[in-house]
Design an enzyme around this catalytic site. Structure first.
Site, PDB file in Angstrom:
ATOM      1  N   LYS A   1      21.997  91.668  97.935  1.00 32.50           N
ATOM      2  CA  LYS A   1      22.547  92.768  98.736  1.00 32.50           C
ATOM      3  C   LYS A   1      24.003  93.035  98.341  1.00 32.50           C
ATOM      4  O   LYS A   1      24.601  92.233  97.613  1.00 32.50           O
ATOM      5  CB  LYS A   1      22.419  92.452 100.224  1.00 32.50           C
TER       6      LYS A   1
ATOM      7  N   ARG B   1      22.364  88.391 116.127  1.00 34.49           N
ATOM      8  CA  ARG B   1      22.755  89.507 115.261  1.00 34.49           C
ATOM      9  C   ARG B   1      21.519  90.342 114.954  1.00 34.49           C
ATOM     10  O   ARG B   1      21.405  91.480 115.344  1.00 34.49           O
ATOM     11  CB  ARG B   1      23.380  88.913 113.996  1.00 34.49           C
TER      12      ARG B   1
ATOM     13  N   MET C   1      49.538  98.580  95.799  1.00 34.54           N
ATOM     14  CA  MET C   1      48.214  99.194  95.613  1.00 34.54           C
ATOM     15  C   MET C   1      47.626  98.909  94.236  1.00 34.54           C
ATOM     16  O   MET C   1      46.446  98.590  94.101  1.00 34.54           O
ATOM     17  CB  MET C   1      48.310 100.704  95.837  1.00 34.54           C
TER      18      MET C   1
ATOM     19  N   TYR D   1      57.856  95.406  97.612  1.00 36.39           N
ATOM     20  CA  TYR D   1      58.112  96.149  98.858  1.00 36.39           C
ATOM     21  C   TYR D   1      58.595  95.214  99.953  1.00 36.39           C
ATOM     22  O   TYR D   1      58.157  94.060 100.034  1.00 36.39           O
ATOM     23  CB  TYR D   1      56.823  96.818  99.335  1.00 36.39           C
TER      24      TYR D   1
HETATM   25  C1  LIG Z   1      19.379  86.739 106.527  1.00 37.76           C
HETATM   26  C2  LIG Z   1      20.150  86.264 105.349  1.00 37.76           C
HETATM   27  N1  LIG Z   1      19.574  85.406 104.497  1.00 37.76           N
HETATM   28  C3  LIG Z   1      20.251  84.933 103.421  1.00 37.76           C
HETATM   29  C4  LIG Z   1      21.540  85.315 103.158  1.00 37.76           C
HETATM   30  C5  LIG Z   1      22.269  84.737 101.975  1.00 37.76           C
HETATM   31  O1  LIG Z   1      23.270  83.874 102.437  1.00 37.76           O
HETATM   32  P1  LIG Z   1      24.214  83.110 101.385  1.00 37.76           P
HETATM   33  O2  LIG Z   1      24.956  84.166 100.677  1.00 37.76           O
HETATM   34  O3  LIG Z   1      25.105  82.282 102.251  1.00 37.76           O
HETATM   35  O4  LIG Z   1      23.320  82.323 100.503  1.00 37.76           O
HETATM   36  C6  LIG Z   1      22.167  86.214 104.016  1.00 37.76           C
HETATM   37  C7  LIG Z   1      23.556  86.611 103.740  1.00 37.76           C
HETATM   38  O5  LIG Z   1      24.316  87.002 104.543  1.00 37.76           O
HETATM   39  C8  LIG Z   1      21.459  86.694 105.138  1.00 37.76           C
HETATM   40  O6  LIG Z   1      22.024  87.554 105.987  1.00 37.76           O
END
Ligand SMILES: Cc1ncc(COP(=O)(O)O)c(C=O)c1O
Length: 383
Positions: free
Chosen positions: A56, A154, A324, A276
């Site tokens: 992701k 969550r 920046m 800065y």
């Molecule tokens: C549901 C879920 N599984 C797996 C992962 C992967 O976690 P990690 O990057 O700590 O291995 C995430 C990452 O946020 C997650 O939200």
């Protein structure tokens, strides 16, 4: 690759390194190291357990396309993304892999999920009901995952919803579950009581539901031991070189190497200020190298006066506020021949790994990686 070998860039024969000449910074991503990390984790969980890759947020900022291709080539068959769009993009590249979408089955997206053969992670009873209605008439029933919340509050079915489902098993009738999953809250701390508590809740819920493969562990969870592995683990951070073990040596291979280009070098007198806000005052005469990486590149402003960089094998402090597009380094005492305009300094490498870079900025390696800037010239090696 050491900064010595790359610096200064203008020593390269004309025309052979045009991209490096143009770039303000080079981000080297070692796909071979990502593959090694996946193999290591797969080896750790053993053949009976599958190690999926979480790609992701554009493969944690490193490029979902090259990363996923490299992992598929290494043998990874199951991938997790957060969003439908990420899933659709990944499907274009990986025609046969399993792709699960963590953020769930959201309204008005169901047909696209089906068309792209994505595996929705069902996060509440409403999503389960919608999915069941959708797939029951289909001859070839696609699978889904069912996410039970055991402590993160969550995503996933709350404990109350899980109880409702246990009491109304028909809601799952005809639904093919690829996995029942949950997510650990504090797996990086093996001593934390929450790990065992979540595992117990997960097992208890799973026992009352129809049989399906189970998945609980992400990167750190893998290191909690085989009790936490079940059938499928979901590795993200560790693949990308982030240390899954806080307070222990990082067992993962280093993946990222960020090199920032020196764009100016100047002598600064004692008493002069740098950056800065005039926050940094030279307490002696010295030399400042200005590097073309700033907070617009995801180089955190909050790491001012704490971050370090490597130059010609030596560590030098970053001084003054990060702006920046620029960062200033105190290179006093470094051989001037090694601090030339057009040369590079190492901002992320084995000496300054993402976890340390993150800690100095008051954040974590995950945020350092996902913030990596779009202006970097990216070079993929290995894989
Ligand atoms: C549901 C879920 N599984 C797996 C992962 C992967 O976690 P990690 O990057 O700590 O291995 C995430 C990452 O946020 C997650 O939200």
């Amino acid at each position: 690759m050491s900064s010595k070998r790359l610096a200064p860039v203008h020593r390269h024969p004309a025309g052979t390194n045009a991209a490096a000449d143009r770039a303000s910074a080079i981000l080297e991503i070692d796909l071979g190291a990502i593959q090694r990390n996946w193999r290591m984790l797969q080896g750790k969980v053993g053949k009976a357990v599958q190690c999926a890759a979480v790609v992701k947020a554009d493969g944690y900022g490193l490029g979902a396309a090259p990363v996923a291709k490299a992992l598929a080539a290494a043998g990874c068959k199951t991938f997790f993304v957060a969003t439908l769009e990420e899933g659709l993009a990944l499907r274009e590249m990986l025609k046969t892999a399993e792709i699960a979408v963590l953020n769930g089955l959201l309204p008005r997206t169901e047909q696209e999920v089906l068309r792209a053969r994505l595996i929705p992670v069902l996060n509440d009873l409403g999503q389960l009901d919608v999915w069941r209605t959708l797939v029951l008439p289909l001859k070839q029933r696609p699978t889904a995952m069912l996410h039970l919340d055991t402590g993160l509050s969550r995503l996933g079915l709350s404990r109350a919803e899980t109880q409702v489902l246990v009491g109304e098993p028909d809601r799952l009738a005809g639904v093919a579950l690829r996995a029942i999953m949950s997510h650990l809250v504090v797996a990086e701390d093996p001593k934390h009581a929450k790990n065992a508590e979540q595992r117990r809740l997960f097992l208890a819920a799973r026992r009352k539901l129809p049989p399906a493969p189970a998945s609980l562990a992400a990167s750190s969870g893998i290191f909690l031991g085989s009790d936490f592995h079940f059938d499928l683990v979901r590795a993200g951070a560790a693949l990308y070189g982030i240390n899954p073990l806080t307070d222990q040596l990082n067992p993962m291979s280093q993946v990222t190497h960020l090199k920032g280009k020196i764009v100016q070098v100047r002598d600064v007198d004692r008493g002069e200020t740098v950056g800065y806000g005039a926050e940094h005052r030279m307490d002696r005469g010295g030399r400042i190298a200005t590097v073309a990486v700033g907070y617009a590149d995801g180089w955190f402003r909050s790491s001012k006066n704490r971050a370090m960089a490597g130059i010609a094998g030596r560590q030098v402090p970053i001084v003054g506020r990060i702006s920046m597009d620029l960062t200033t380094l105190d290179v006093t005492g470094i051989d001037p021949a090694l601090v030339e305009v057009g040369g590079f300094v190492d901002l992320i490498d084995a000496k300054n790994p993402v976890d340390i870079v993150g800690a100095r900025a008051g954040t974590i390696g995950y945020e350092v990686l996902t913030a990596l800037g779009r202006r970097y010239h990216r070079v993929y090696i290995g894989g």
